[in-house]
Each structure stands twice: as structure tokens, then as C-alpha cells.
Scaffold this active site. Structure first.
Site, PDB file in Angstrom:
ATOM      1  N   PRO A   2      18.451   9.774  21.724  1.00 13.57           N
ATOM      2  CA  PRO A   2      17.484  10.741  22.256  1.00 13.57           C
ATOM      3  C   PRO A   2      16.096  10.463  21.665  1.00 13.57           C
ATOM      4  CG  PRO A   2      19.416  11.841  21.328  1.00 13.57           C
ATOM      5  CD  PRO A   2      19.510  10.415  20.936  1.00 13.57           C
ATOM      6  N   GLU A   3      15.102  10.317  22.531  1.00 21.59           N
ATOM      7  CA  GLU A   3      13.743  10.076  22.077  1.00 21.59           C
ATOM      8  C   GLU A   3      12.892  11.317  22.370  1.00 21.59           C
ATOM      9  OE1 GLU A   3      12.310   6.218  23.426  1.00 21.59           O
ATOM     10  OE2 GLU A   3      14.340   5.435  23.461  1.00 21.59           O
ATOM     11  N   ARG A 125      28.750   9.190  16.514  1.00 19.97           N
ATOM     12  CA  ARG A 125      28.595   8.211  15.429  1.00 19.97           C
ATOM     13  C   ARG A 125      28.182   8.830  14.100  1.00 19.97           C
ATOM     14  NH1 ARG A 125      25.817   2.862  17.621  1.00 19.97           N
ATOM     15  NH2 ARG A 125      26.408   2.211  15.534  1.00 19.97           N
ATOM     16  N   ARG A 166      -2.759  -5.943  12.403  1.00 21.05           N
ATOM     17  CA  ARG A 166      -1.316  -6.058  12.129  1.00 21.05           C
ATOM     18  C   ARG A 166      -0.740  -7.359  12.682  1.00 21.05           C
ATOM     19  NH1 ARG A 166       0.881  -1.219   9.535  1.00 21.05           N
ATOM     20  NH2 ARG A 166      -0.513   0.473  10.143  1.00 21.05           N
TER      21      ARG A 166
END
Ligand SMILES: [Zn+2]
Length: 286
Positions: A2-3, A125, A166
Site C-alpha cells: 500500500p502506497e 507477511r 545526487r
């Protein structure tokens, strides 16, 4: 996993149903799902009213009592929250296994309210967790999260600052919750595709035009996903007959090997980046 859109969807759904309700208590079937002392966790939740339901990144925060305590719930990889108030069932989070009889074999925590409503925390899980913290602790925890991509603080300039200099892969920067909170594998792949940018680029190599496209795409894909109630539960209908419908609108995630719908020329490819499966179009994304 789930995001942001899936967590925001369940937050909105539950908020309507639990605000003002009083917890009777919580049954802990698996202690591992509780961070900290189990008995203290149970004691702190007893007879607490729900004052608010908030989100930061993928973390759900239940404001309790007079606002001095918070119940934090993280669904991680496979967590689900299922509310049953006797009139209907509302579910959110991970999509599999689909909702059936509750409690099920993956139900680890059961929150009971005084009016008989129950919320089941399932997690196949068992990477998810719940914990009770003070307001000060909650503030410390959320201060470690990066900018919220749908809030005002996430400007083009902010994204530029996040990426500047970066050498890390763009994909890894976008997944880093300390930089931007709430994006995961699905929406990073979708946003990069929408922006026409290869997620394996060095993050600092994007020019201003690419940053602007990526910024717009991140916000657009998240807004659309929330509108369609996320990418989960496509076979599950809630009490209002609604279902997570974004799955059918995904352009790249889970579509490796299929024809790219944008160029209609190339086949979507899958590769691994920073331990994560990544799907992209070699023609459309540079
Ligand atoms: Zn393409």
C-alpha cells in the site's frame, strides 16, 4: 505494498466511520505486530475516543483521547485494515488475500469499539506494526519523513533541491521516504513513465524541463490514483459498491512484455533497480 493513495483511501473511508467512537480495547493475537510492551499497548487504548485520523507518508495516525496520544499503524508490504460495523465492511491496504470471513488466519490485531464496530488488522507477511505514542514522540517520528508530494511544500524548486548533485539512481531517490514521503514502486514507475524519464538515470542529471515534467507527473499520478481509490481491491467491493480501480489505469507497473500504450512501438521492459522490479519503455523514457 500500500502506497500513499491506498493509505489515503483507507484513511478517508475509516475517518467517516470511526470519528468520535470509543475503543473498548484491542485483542493481540500476535505480539510481534505490536511495537513496545503488549500490555501497555492494550491498557493505553482502553476506553479511548477517536479524535482524528491522519496520514504522513504511508503511516496512519489515530489521534486519541484529547489528542495527547496517537495509535500509529503501518501496513508495510501486506497489511490490511478491515472495518465491520455490522452494517457493512470497509477494507483497504494490500489486496491479497481478498477479504473473506473475519477474523481470518492472517488477522493479528482486533480493535473493538463500544458500539460493536470492529477493525481487523491483517498482515500475511507480518512486516506491519501498531504502536501507541505520545504527541511528542509522534512529532519526532513524522519529522523524519520527507516532503508530502501532494502538499504545498512540494514545489518544483523543492524537487530540484532533492535531486541536485545526487549520483544515486532517480528511482532510489524517489523511493526514499526521508526525501519524499508516500511514493513506492508502483507510483514511482508510473510517474517516471508519464514524465518520459528513465528511472535508472543519475538523479542529479535531470535538467529543469525534466524536473518540471517529473514534478507534475508525481502529483498527477497520485491525485488520479486517489480519485480511483488506489490500485488494490480490484475484485473487492465495499459497502458502497466501490472498488480500487486504478489497477486498470496503470501504464507500466505489472505490464512488462506488453506493448507501450504511448508509442505503440516498443515493448515495456522489466529490470531491477536498487532491489526493486522496474518497468519502463525504452523508447519513451530517456
Ligand atoms: Zn513507449
Amino acid at each position: 505494498m500500500p502506497e500513499l493513495p491506498e493509505v489515503e483511501t483507507i484513511r478517508r473511508d475509516l475517518e467517516k466511520l470511526v470519528l468520535g467512537k470509543i475503543l473498548r480495547g484491542v485483542r493481540v493475537k500476535k505480539s510481534k505486530m505490536v511495537q513496545g510492551d503488549k500490555l501497555s499497548f492494550q491498557r493505553q487504548l482502553r476506553r479511548q475516543a477517536v479524535k482524528g485520523l491522519h496520514r504522513r507518508g504511508k503511516l496512519l495516525m489515530w489521534e486519541l483521547g484529547k489528542g495527547e496520544k496517537f495509535l500509529l499503524v503501518h501496513l508495510k508490504m501486506t497489511g490490511q485494515l478491515i472495518l465491520d460495523d455490522g452494517k457493512g465492511v470497509v477494507a483497504g491496504g494490500h489486496s491479497w488475500p481478498a477479504v473473506s470471513r473475519m477474523p481470518g488466519k492472517h488477522t493479528h490485531l482486533i480493535f473493538s469499539f463500544q458500539d460493536g464496530t470492529k477493525i481487523y488488522f491483517n498482515d500475511q507477511r507480518q512486516f506491519g506494526y501498531a504502536r501507541v505514542v505520545s504527541r511528542t514522540e509522534k512529532e519526532q517520528i513524522v519529522s523524519r519523513y520527507g516532503v508530502e508530494p501532494l502538499e504545498r511544500g512540494f514545489t518544483r524548486q523543492k524537487l530540484k533541491e532533492i535531486l541536485a548533485g545526487r549520483k544515486t539512481l532517480l528511482k532510489n531517490i524517489l523511493l526514499n521516504q526521508k526525501l519524499i514521503a508516500g511514493l513506492g514502486n508502483i507510483y514511482v514507475d508510473e510517474a517516471c513513465f508519464m514524465a518520459g524519464i528513465y528511472p535508472g538515470r543519475e538523479a542529479g542529471s535531470l535538467n529543469d524541463d525534466e524536473i518540471a515534467r517529473l514534478w507534475r507527473s508525481i502529483r498527477r499520478v497520485l491525485r488520479q490514483a486517489i480519485k480511483y481509490r488506489g490500485t488494490t481491491f480490484n475484485d473487492y467491493r465495499d459497502a458502497n459498491g466501490q472498488r480500487g480501480d486504478f489497477l486498470r489505469r496503470l501504464q507500466v507497473y505489472g505490464r512488462a512484455g506488453q506493448l507501450c500504450q504511448k508509442c505503440q512501438v516498443d515493448t515495456l521492459k522489466k529490470t531491477r533497480m536498487g532491489q526493486r522490479g522496474t518497468v519502463y519503455c525504452p523508447k519513451c523514457q530517456v
